[in-house]
Design a protein around this motif. Structure first.
Motif, PDB file in Angstrom:
ATOM      1  N   LYS A  54      -0.703  18.279  45.385  1.00 20.07           N
ATOM      2  CA  LYS A  54      -1.833  19.061  45.853  1.00 20.07           C
ATOM      3  C   LYS A  54      -1.470  20.520  45.615  1.00 20.07           C
ATOM      4  O   LYS A  54      -0.461  21.008  46.130  1.00 20.07           O
ATOM      5  N   GLU A  55      -2.270  21.204  44.845  1.00 18.23           N
ATOM      6  CA  GLU A  55      -1.958  22.593  44.522  1.00 18.23           C
ATOM      7  C   GLU A  55      -2.188  23.483  45.735  1.00 18.23           C
ATOM      8  O   GLU A  55      -2.968  23.148  46.635  1.00 18.23           O
ATOM      9  N   GLY A  56      -1.540  24.619  45.714  1.00 16.53           N
ATOM     10  CA  GLY A  56      -1.796  25.635  46.735  1.00 16.53           C
ATOM     11  C   GLY A  56      -1.053  25.378  48.021  1.00 16.53           C
ATOM     12  O   GLY A  56      -0.131  24.563  48.081  1.00 16.53           O
ATOM     13  N   GLY A  57      -1.479  26.073  49.029  1.00 21.70           N
ATOM     14  CA  GLY A  57      -0.840  25.947  50.326  1.00 21.70           C
ATOM     15  C   GLY A  57       0.288  26.940  50.496  1.00 21.70           C
ATOM     16  O   GLY A  57       0.714  27.595  49.551  1.00 21.70           O
ATOM     17  N   ILE A  58       0.704  27.072  51.730  1.00 23.71           N
ATOM     18  CA  ILE A  58       1.804  27.976  52.015  1.00 23.71           C
ATOM     19  C   ILE A  58       2.960  27.155  52.553  1.00 23.71           C
ATOM     20  O   ILE A  58       2.785  26.322  53.430  1.00 23.71           O
ATOM     21  N   PHE A  59       4.101  27.364  51.962  1.00 27.16           N
ATOM     22  CA  PHE A  59       5.291  26.634  52.374  1.00 27.16           C
ATOM     23  C   PHE A  59       6.006  27.463  53.418  1.00 27.16           C
ATOM     24  O   PHE A  59       6.472  28.568  53.147  1.00 27.16           O
ATOM     25  N   ARG A  60       6.079  26.922  54.637  1.00 30.02           N
ATOM     26  CA  ARG A  60       6.633  27.702  55.730  1.00 30.02           C
ATOM     27  C   ARG A  60       8.050  27.253  56.032  1.00 30.02           C
ATOM     28  O   ARG A  60       8.284  26.131  56.476  1.00 30.02           O
ATOM     29  N   LEU A  61       8.976  28.141  55.767  1.00 29.38           N
ATOM     30  CA  LEU A  61      10.381  27.799  55.830  1.00 29.38           C
ATOM     31  C   LEU A  61      11.036  28.528  57.001  1.00 29.38           C
ATOM     32  O   LEU A  61      10.777  29.697  57.232  1.00 29.38           O
ATOM     33  N   GLY A  62      11.866  27.817  57.716  1.00 26.50           N
ATOM     34  CA  GLY A  62      12.622  28.442  58.793  1.00 26.50           C
ATOM     35  C   GLY A  62      14.080  28.578  58.397  1.00 26.50           C
ATOM     36  O   GLY A  62      14.621  27.733  57.702  1.00 26.50           O
ATOM     37  N   LEU A  65       8.829  32.863  55.218  1.00 23.92           N
ATOM     38  CA  LEU A  65      10.233  32.687  55.577  1.00 23.92           C
ATOM     39  C   LEU A  65      10.429  33.282  56.962  1.00 23.92           C
ATOM     40  O   LEU A  65      10.356  34.485  57.140  1.00 23.92           O
ATOM     41  N   THR A  66      10.637  32.416  57.943  1.00 22.16           N
ATOM     42  CA  THR A  66      10.772  32.909  59.308  1.00 22.16           C
ATOM     43  C   THR A  66      12.229  32.827  59.734  1.00 22.16           C
ATOM     44  O   THR A  66      12.873  31.800  59.565  1.00 22.16           O
ATOM     45  N   VAL A  67      12.693  33.926  60.300  1.00 24.80           N
ATOM     46  CA  VAL A  67      14.089  34.007  60.724  1.00 24.80           C
ATOM     47  C   VAL A  67      14.202  33.610  62.187  1.00 24.80           C
ATOM     48  O   VAL A  67      13.458  34.097  63.029  1.00 24.80           O
ATOM     49  N   TYR A  68      15.108  32.720  62.483  1.00 28.82           N
ATOM     50  CA  TYR A  68      15.364  32.311  63.862  1.00 28.82           C
ATOM     51  C   TYR A  68      16.785  32.664  64.235  1.00 28.82           C
ATOM     52  O   TYR A  68      17.690  32.558  63.414  1.00 28.82           O
ATOM     53  N   GLN A  69      16.940  33.084  65.487  1.00 31.17           N
ATOM     54  CA  GLN A  69      18.291  33.395  65.942  1.00 31.17           C
ATOM     55  C   GLN A  69      19.039  32.144  66.347  1.00 31.17           C
ATOM     56  O   GLN A  69      20.249  32.143  66.411  1.00 31.17           O
ATOM     57  N   ASN A  70      18.315  31.117  66.665  1.00 27.26           N
ATOM     58  CA  ASN A  70      19.027  29.888  67.006  1.00 27.26           C
ATOM     59  C   ASN A  70      18.271  28.684  66.474  1.00 27.26           C
ATOM     60  O   ASN A  70      17.059  28.676  66.335  1.00 27.26           O
ATOM     61  N   ALA A  71      19.053  27.660  66.174  1.00 23.34           N
ATOM     62  CA  ALA A  71      18.500  26.483  65.534  1.00 23.34           C
ATOM     63  C   ALA A  71      17.519  25.748  66.437  1.00 23.34           C
ATOM     64  O   ALA A  71      16.551  25.150  65.968  1.00 23.34           O
ATOM     65  N   ASP A  72      17.766  25.825  67.734  1.00 25.58           N
ATOM     66  CA  ASP A  72      16.883  25.134  68.668  1.00 25.58           C
ATOM     67  C   ASP A  72      15.437  25.557  68.507  1.00 25.58           C
ATOM     68  O   ASP A  72      14.530  24.737  68.394  1.00 25.58           O
ATOM     69  N   ALA A  73      15.251  26.868  68.515  1.00 29.07           N
ATOM     70  CA  ALA A  73      13.899  27.401  68.404  1.00 29.07           C
ATOM     71  C   ALA A  73      13.288  26.994  67.069  1.00 29.07           C
ATOM     72  O   ALA A  73      12.110  26.632  66.983  1.00 29.07           O
ATOM     73  N   MET A  74      14.116  27.026  66.037  1.00 29.41           N
ATOM     74  CA  MET A  74      13.613  26.693  64.711  1.00 29.41           C
ATOM     75  C   MET A  74      13.176  25.233  64.647  1.00 29.41           C
ATOM     76  O   MET A  74      12.113  24.906  64.125  1.00 29.41           O
ATOM     77  N   LEU A  75      13.985  24.369  65.223  1.00 27.63           N
ATOM     78  CA  LEU A  75      13.646  22.951  65.173  1.00 27.63           C
ATOM     79  C   LEU A  75      12.425  22.640  66.025  1.00 27.63           C
ATOM     80  O   LEU A  75      11.610  21.775  65.675  1.00 27.63           O
ATOM     81  N   ALA A  76      12.304  23.361  67.131  1.00 26.37           N
ATOM     82  CA  ALA A  76      11.110  23.171  67.950  1.00 26.37           C
ATOM     83  C   ALA A  76       9.872  23.523  67.130  1.00 26.37           C
ATOM     84  O   ALA A  76       8.841  22.843  67.196  1.00 26.37           O
ATOM     85  N   ALA A  77       9.985  24.587  66.332  1.00 31.99           N
ATOM     86  CA  ALA A  77       8.858  25.001  65.502  1.00 31.99           C
ATOM     87  C   ALA A  77       8.575  23.962  64.415  1.00 31.99           C
ATOM     88  O   ALA A  77       7.422  23.669  64.099  1.00 31.99           O
ATOM     89  N   LEU A  78       9.622  23.396  63.860  1.00 31.30           N
ATOM     90  CA  LEU A  78       9.430  22.364  62.832  1.00 31.30           C
ATOM     91  C   LEU A  78       8.725  21.155  63.446  1.00 31.30           C
ATOM     92  O   LEU A  78       7.765  20.612  62.907  1.00 31.30           O
ATOM     93  N   LYS A  79       9.204  20.770  64.607  1.00 30.68           N
ATOM     94  CA  LYS A  79       8.631  19.627  65.297  1.00 30.68           C
ATOM     95  C   LYS A  79       7.184  19.918  65.687  1.00 30.68           C
ATOM     96  O   LYS A  79       6.326  19.050  65.617  1.00 30.68           O
ATOM     97  N   GLY A  80       6.946  21.154  66.100  1.00 32.93           N
ATOM     98  CA  GLY A  80       5.609  21.514  66.550  1.00 32.93           C
ATOM     99  C   GLY A  80       4.633  21.778  65.410  1.00 32.93           C
ATOM    100  O   GLY A  80       3.483  22.120  65.643  1.00 32.93           O
TER     101      GLY A  80
END
Lengths: 317, 562, 324, 318
Positions: B46-54, B251-266
């Protein structure tokens, strides 16, 4: 004891209490809140001193999988290194309490000394010292702490010194105002008139008078010091070679206990810290209150006075 | 600060390589278009879209004259043209350059570049931009452009005879011109020229976002940049080769992996660049996400002070002691506990990335406390009354270990080490410092390496062995050395491998160098950590190294699934 | 009211002097830090001459008094130098984080004030009842909780059920997708709730205890008895007299803590990955970014001094007795 | 016409140790319109408690019994509920030490207006105007109502307190030590003011003080309280010239007399604690005329003249 001592000892000053233990007991009886706090404290002090003898497992002994869930063998589960949380909690008590006490003592010694000198001598000394204190009071404490910790390096000793350096200001102000009051008392004046040296007056007359307040404040300060220890450790500026409750929280956090859902790795050390801080606060505030009682009766209350029937009239004779 | 170290190493590596001169062969171009076919990919694209990376590491600056964090390098790689790139097999291929030739004396390199590229502001990308950038860096290389200088070390001039030809002249034949140029970012002349300022001071203060968005010339350009927040790069319509499927990358910067994983899960992220090993097992069973366990670029190592002039604890210079210590490193427990199983033990400085330079003949030392104790006993280091061994000079085996902060799991590693070594009658205490201070403490005093005993650190595995080998050279005392190690025999071999163009021969020399190290043990090599990333099942085409930061991310294959 | 204005003037002068001392000591503090801007540099091209040149560029080759004068000059002009890491002006490095932190702190403070005053007043008014005891214990409890731990507990137990984000300040893609101002506002608020609640709860403990004790103090004053004699209702007595008087210590406390929370957000911002001033400071420490650190440190000190001054001013406004 | 009548008023306080303090042990008083009554005794005799009971301002630890009749209506019957309606509108009070009776952070005027507004008597401009009038009445310029208590001298504050007490045109004014802590000149002015106001406004006043001679200057009648009871009551001239109770006699001597140059003789000892039952006459230990009977029973009330009652076994000769 020189001869000069005898007339200088004021009668109302040296109140020899029957025994320290008894006065402590009567204080605790009068302040149930302090009694509860004291019992909690004694429990943790006991754990801190003797804990290593009855901790079920070693401080660095891996006894199961990482983040092992609580079980009968490990009532508080395992941490990210597979180490028994209960044992860690027991080992951590010692460092946490040592930092708390030592930090408070540093604050007490530095702040007490400056407060006494400032209050006792007054004038320019007082002014200079208090302006310095004013400056230290406006420093953002946590920021100062991490700057200094990162410059000096992380060790238990440095943490203790930092805590002391941050909190001495509170002590200095309080003690100064008390010393100013004591300084004006008759027996101090008399001692001065009799030509006693300042050192002598300070140690023989001033310090004994402010000692109870100094002690009460130190107790309160221990709570603050423990609070700061957890903060320093949490920011990764703690001493990595030792186990403290603050470090346990940090470890759990940095090793993703939250995402793992391992509440047991993160809740117990926090609860332990909260309990100890609360206990110190309970004892400290009660001690402060008993030194400086507020006897005022509230003029406003939800309840009102009651009515009652007239008492049986004695027939006038 | 792993990524940061990576950044430093990247730029140092090439600088060192430049010193070794080299062959004169002509490498045929990689044909430019290296678009992977996607292979077994079955899901509809599927073309397009935004790839959101933590990510848990952060870009420090998007000004290439300033920044040096690994993430900044990744951003530049995606937004500035480079002549060549590593492909997904870590082989050099053409990127903006279609082909190149080398003069017979190896000093003059001529690149043919693509004519169709446009900067994101619509201006064409020409060889003149490249020549401008090169000459600019040459001019201010000792000052404001120092950060870029290593990538064109030993070059003397850049010329653009026409829009698609770039000629670089070197003052001597340099063997590894291409790996260097892989990070030589070509900047838009029309943007940079006006800001140079007096003595080039403007370069350092340049804000590439000052026009509202960066003027990029790669597959993307930086649309919004936030050091500690989210940086969004958008597709550059004028990209010179196969365009990416996505419209943009966040590209979102997280100070800790917990917050990042919560965002991935969410569902606020599509992918994370690192999954803490403690969580990987839990996530591997999650049906909504794919866990990608790949090559390692990360090794735990224990540097030991190898300076023969070291003042105290000279027992550490005794090879027997080092051997005993090596035997008392419980690599398996470290992997199980610190890495939760996501790692393998190592006995040398290279990760699998560097294969075949990785000397597989060197055995992993077994964990054998008894043998280690025996070595120490036989060497005459008796235990004192407190159980701690004492050297003949009265020096107690009570050492300080420098531990840098912000290295994942390093406290845990220290604890395991402390426990194991206690059984040898050795006590260690940690001295934890931020990475700069830790490095200074290792060199103390004044880069003479007299004070420190041991350290624990992480080591970044890179593709080409050269840089990693160079860290142990005598001339790196005060430079990259974190052991104070100096061995002329080793140095000689290093120079030799630098001019050995035959791959087999070079490999043999490199293996020999590793043998020397495993004899002298300036480092105890502990374990390599596998890189673990995770992405949502809504995305496809993500191949193994997509976030390792070693090569250009294959956006021409990464896509949303239908 | 001339006496009053001289009070304000004196407080202002005091604040200015303290700021000057802070600026000067700030210079000393960071001069004491090991190494300078160039010593940590390690690169192939970093020769001694190069470093010397750099030192000259930064004015580090001048004598300390000269540097001090230059520093003073720049500071007064609001020039805090450039970040070692990003080369951008320190002011612009600090501005965005401050903008991020400020609303979070304010929301947290509002939460704590509202909670703290309500419970503190109820506790004082219903002294020795269950509500009072509950407030005292609750206040003590929250006062005793480690900030970072409370924040983690909120993430663990509240974030999921309430579906609240636990990191960052906003969903960056909302702005990118033009979701509209309202959606962005709601999103910002959502991101702010947990960190603000942490601040709120931590401060709540302190505030409620202080409010209670200063209310009790006020309720013991004779004018409360007068007010009762005058037939005022309980509500009137509490709001018009008791609260008004006990506000004095509370206001000072709130302003003082407002100054300190700025620095104290480090813990909260670390947990919630909130790109504010605390996180900026924490990172600058890790990067040895002395200009940013120095700027931030000075800024926070000045904020605290200003908050002190504001508290003084407010005291002046609230308490007509303050004239000397 | 009797405005206020107190019949057999008792007040007890619960003490923290579970004991009870019987502070007021059955007093009877009545007050005519326009009359000034002094309530005299040393501290700890229950005077202040008695008048706080009349205001219904007893603390929650207190309990009360008896009747307080305002124009014939028993306002104590319903406890706080019935008393509240009469506070300040019918019975107002000038507190001891006006220093602290005013809220320091509100203007004098606003504090005077408060009860008017609470009782719904006046609002806005009208209330302001009325406040001005009241202040003028006590000799303070109307425009000073916007000043704060700390800007007033002690005497002015006391005047303002009186003005505040008059805000709702009460029938009875209770003045608790209205002149203590003031210097002699100001004292005299305040007393004069109270006399003038009660005369002009037809206000009944109970003035509580320990200063018996002062009472004789101001009040027509006085009641002497000792240990929670009234030991003697009568017109001030009766009391002065023919004191029936040794305590009354001693009280006169214990205060410097403005008229005569007698030596001041302080009464030895102090009033008894009221947290236990007292057998016999409570004044006996300090009395210079005690007889054996005094130890056994409380003296019966004896009428010396109509309206002049005392409780003493010993008949005092003039």
């Amino acid at each position: 004891m020189s001869l000069i001592d005898a007339p200088m000892t004021p009668l109302n000053e040296v109140r020899k209490s029957p025994s320290r233990l008894r006065s402590l007991l009567s204080f605790l009886r009068k302040h149930p809140q302090a009694a509860i706090g004291f019992v909690i404290l004694m429990f943790f002090v006991f754990v801190a001193i003797f804990g290593p003898y009855f901790a079920p497992y070693g401080e660095r002994e891996q006894v199961g999988p990482i983040f092992g869930t609580p079980s009968s063998a490990h009532p508080l589960g395992l941490d990210d290194g597979g180490i028994d949380m209960l044992s860690l909690l027991i080992y951590g008590a010692r460092v946490t309490l040592i930092v708390g006490f030592a930090g408070a003592v540093v604050a007490m010694v530095v702040g007490g000394a400056i407060g006494i000198i400032s209050g006792y001598f007054g004038g320019k000394t007082d002014n200079a010292l208090m302006r310095t204190t004013d400056y230290f009071l406006v420093l953002p404490d946590l920021v100062l702490m991490i700057v200094v910790a990162s410059i000096w390096g992380r060790s238990l000793r440095n943490i203790i010194i930092i805590i002391g350096l941050i909190y001495w200001t509170f002590m200095a102000r309080l003690i100064r105002s008390q010393v100013k009051v004591v300084r004006e008392r008759a027996y101090v004046k008399r001692a001065q008139a009799l030509g006693a040296t300042h050192t002598r007056i300070i140690f023989k007359h001033v310090i004994p008078q402010i000692a109870p307040l100094l002690l009460a404040q130190t107790v309160l300060m221990v709570a603050l010091a423990i609070f700061l220890e957890t903060a320093i450790s949490f920011l990764g500026l703690g001493d990595p070679s030792v186990t403290s409750w603050g470090k346990m929280i940090e470890t759990a956090f940095s090793r993703s206990a939250i995402s793992y859902g391992a509440w047991w790795a993160i809740a117990p050390p926090g609860i332990a810290v909260a309990l100890v801080i609360m206990a110190f606060n309970m004892v400290g505030t009660a001690a402060e209150d008993s030194l400086n009682p507020r006897l005022k009766v509230s003029h406003l209350s939800r309840r009102h006075f009651r009515l009652r029937p007239l008492p049986d009239k004695e027939a006038p004779k | 600060m792993r990524k940061r170290l990576l950044g430093i190493i990247l730029f140092g590596a090439v600088a060192l390589l430049a010193a070794c001169g080299g062959g004169e062969s002509t490498t045929p171009g990689g044909g430019g278009d290296n678009a992977a076919t996607g292979g077994a990919e079955t899901a509809a694209i599927k073309e397009g879209g935004i790839f959101r990376l933590g990510t848990t590491s952060n870009p420090d600056s998007i000004n290439p004259f300033v920044g040096f964090s690994a993430l900044s390098y990744i951003l530049w790689t995606e937004t500035y043209p480079t002549l060549v790139q590593y492909d997904t097999d870590y082989k050099i291929v053409g990127d903006w350059a279609d082909s190149w030739t080398t003069s017979s004396d190896g000093k003059v390199w001529t690149f043919k570049v693509k004519a169709n590229g446009k900067w994101s502001d619509g201006k064409p990308i020409t060889a003149a931009d490249a020549a401008f950038t090169g000459n600019l860096v040459l001019k201010y290389g000792e000052g404001p452009a120092a950060m870029m200088a290593p990538f064109i070390a030993h070059s003397t001039k850049f010329e653009a005879p026409d829009a698609t030809t770039l000629v670089i002249t070197y003052d001597e034949p340099v063997a590894n011109v291409l790996p260097q140029l892989q990070q030589f970012f070509i900047l838009p002349q029309h943007v940079v020229e006006p800001i140079i300022g007096d003595k080039g001071k403007g370069l350092k203060q340049w804000d590439p976002m000052s026009g509202g968005a960066q003027v990029g010339g790669g597959a993307f350009y930086v649309k919004t940049f936030e050091k500690k927040g989210t940086t969004i790069i958008e597709k550059n319509p004028g990209y010179y080769t196969t365009p990416p499927h996505v419209d943009a990358i966040g590209l979102t910067v997280y100070q800790n992996a917990d917050a990042m994983l919560a965002a991935l899960k969410g569902g606020q992220l599509d992918s994370v660049d690192t999954m803490p090993p403690t969580l990987a097992k839990q996530w591997s069973t999650d049906p909504n996400f794919t866990l990608q366990v790949g090559s390692s670029s990360f090794i735990y190592d224990i540097p030991i002070n190898s300076n023969q002039k070291k003042t105290d604890h000279r027992e550490l210079l005794d090879l027997k002691v080092r051997n005993a210590l090596d035997l008392a490193v419980d690599r398996n427990q470290i992997i199980e506990t610190v890495l939760n199983g996501y790692g393998t033990p190592v006995a040398t400085m290279f990760t699998d990335l560097s294969s075949p330079y990785n000397n597989t003949d060197i055995p992993i030392p077994p964990y054998d406390i008894a043998a280690a104790n025996k070595i120490l006993d036989d060497a005459g280091y008796a235990r004192g009354a407190d159980g701690i061994r004492v050297g003949p000079d009265g020096s107690k085996f009570d050492w300080e270990v420098i531990v840098p902060e912000n290295v994942e799991g390093i406290d845990r590693l220290f604890e395991i080490l402390k426990t194991s070594w206690a059984e040898l009658g050795i006590n260690i205490t940690a001295k934890k410092l931020d990475s700069t201070a830790a490095f200074e403490a290792i060199g103390a005093p004044d880069w003479k390496y007299l004070d420190f005993d041991l350290a624990i650190w992480d080591w970044v595995g890179y593709i080409d062995p050269d840089f990693m080998l160079s860290v142990l050279l005598c001339n790196q005392l005060g430079g990259w050395s974190d052991t104070g190690y100096c061995n002329p025999e080793y140095d000689k071999l290093y120079d030799e491998q630098g001019i050995t163009l035959d791959a087999e021969k070079r490999k043999a020399i490199v293996w020999e160098m590793q043998d020397i190290q495993s004899r002298d043990l300036p480092y105890l090599w502990v374990a390599q950590k596998q890189s673990i990333s995770a992405y949502s099942k809504n995305w496809g085409g993500l191949t193994e190294p997509f976030l390792l930061g070693m090569s250009k991310i294959p956006w021409d294959t990464i896509h949303q699934t239908g | 009211m001339r006496a009053g204005w001289s009070y304000v003037g004196r407080r202002a002068l005091f604040a200015l002097i303290t700021i000057f001392i802070a600026i000067s000591l700030n210079f000393v503090l960071f001069r004491l830090a090991p190494g300078d801007r160039t010593s940590a540099l390690r690169c192939q091209g970093c020769t001694q001459e190069f470093k010397q040149q750099l030192r000259a560029d930064f004015g580090l080759d001048k004598s300390v008094p000269e540097q001090y004068v230059i520093y003073l000059n720049q500071t007064v002009r609001g020039d805090f130098g450039r970040s070692f890491v990003t080369e951008q002006p320190v002011i612009s490095e600090l501005w965005q984080p401050i903008k991020n932190t400020l609303p979070m702190i304010l929301l947290g403070t509002i939460i704590s004030i509202m909670l703290g005053i309500t419970t503190g007043v109820i506790a004082a008014w219903r002294r020795n009842t269950l509500a009072d005891k509950g407030t005292v214990w609750g206040g003590l409890l929250f006062y005793s909780l480690p900030t970072q731990w409370l924040a983690l507990m909120l993430i663990l137990y509240l974030a999921g059920p309430l579906n609240l984000p636990t990191s960052d300040i906003a969903d960056p893609y909302l702005a990118y997708s033009n979701a509209g101002a309202w959606a962005e506002f709601v999103d910002r608020l959502k991101h702010m709730i947990l960190p603000a609640a942490t601040i709120g709860l931590v401060l709540f403990g302190e505030y409620t205890l202080i409010v209670r004790s200063s209310m009790l103090e006020a309720l013991g004053e004779d004018y409360i008895l007068t007010a009762r004699a005058k037939g005022l209702s309980n509500w009137e007595i509490i709001t018009q007299h008791a609260l008004r008087n006990s506000m004095l210590p509370i206001v000072t406390l709130v302003f003082l803590s407002l100054g300190f929370i700025f620095g104290g957000t480090i813990l909260i911002e670390t947990v919630f990955n909130y790109p504010g001033i605390g996180l900026q400071i924490y990172e600058s420490v890790g990067n040895r970014d002395y200009p940013v650190l120095q700027g931030a440190f000075l800024l926070l000190t000045v904020v605290i001094i200003l908050m002190n001054f504001l508290a003084d001013l407010l005291y002046f406004k609230l308490d007509p007795r303050v004239t000397e | 016409m009797t405005v206020l009548a107190i019949e057999d008023l008792h007040v007890w306080f619960e003490l923290p140790d579970g004991k009870e303090l019987h502070a007021v042990q059955g007093i009877d008083l009545s007050l005519e319109r326009g009359e000034r009554l002094g309530l005299v005794g040393e501290s700890g005799c229950g005077k202040t408690t008695a008048i706080l009971a009349m205001m219904g301002l007893l603390p929650p630890t207190a309990s009360a019994a008896g009747r307080i009749l305002l124009d014939g209506e028993d306002i104590l019957a319903g406890g706080d509920n019935t008393m509240r309606a009469h506070r300040w509108t019918d019975i107002a009070m000038v507190f001891q030490g006006a220093m602290n009776a005013f809220d320091p952070v509100k203007t004098i005027g606003s504090q005077i207006r408060e009860p008017m507004q609470a009782a719904g008597l006046a609002k806005g401009k009208a209330a302001r105007a009325r406040t001005g009038e009241l202040l003028e009445l006590v000799g303070i310029a109307a425009e000073r109502q916007d000043r704060y208590p700390h800007e007033f001298s002690g005497g002015m504050r006391q005047r303002a307190a009186i003005a505040m007490a008059l805000a709702c045109e009460p029938k009875v004014l209770l003045a608790d030590e209205p002149t203590t802590a003031l210097d002699v000149m100001v004292q005299a002015q305040i007393l004069e003011l109270l006399i003038r106001l009660t005369d002009e406004l037809g206000l009944a006043m109970i003035m509580v003080t320990h200063d018996l001679p002062l009472v004789s200057q101001v009040c027509q009648r006085a009641a002497v309280m000792y240990a929670g009871r009234i030991s003697e009551i009568g017109t001030t001239s009766e009391l002065y010239h023919h004191p029936q109770h040794p305590y009354t006699r001693m009280l006169f001597r214990a205060t410097p007399d403005l008229l005569a140059e007698r030596d001041v003789i302080s009464i030895p000892g102090s009033p008894p604690r009221l947290d236990q039952e007292i057998i016999g006459c409570p004044f006996r230990p300090r009395c210079d005329a005690a007889i054996d009977t005094c130890a056994i029973a409380y003296p019966p009330t004896r009428t010396a003249e109509p309206g002049h009652l005392s409780a003493c076994f010993v008949e005092e000769s003039a």
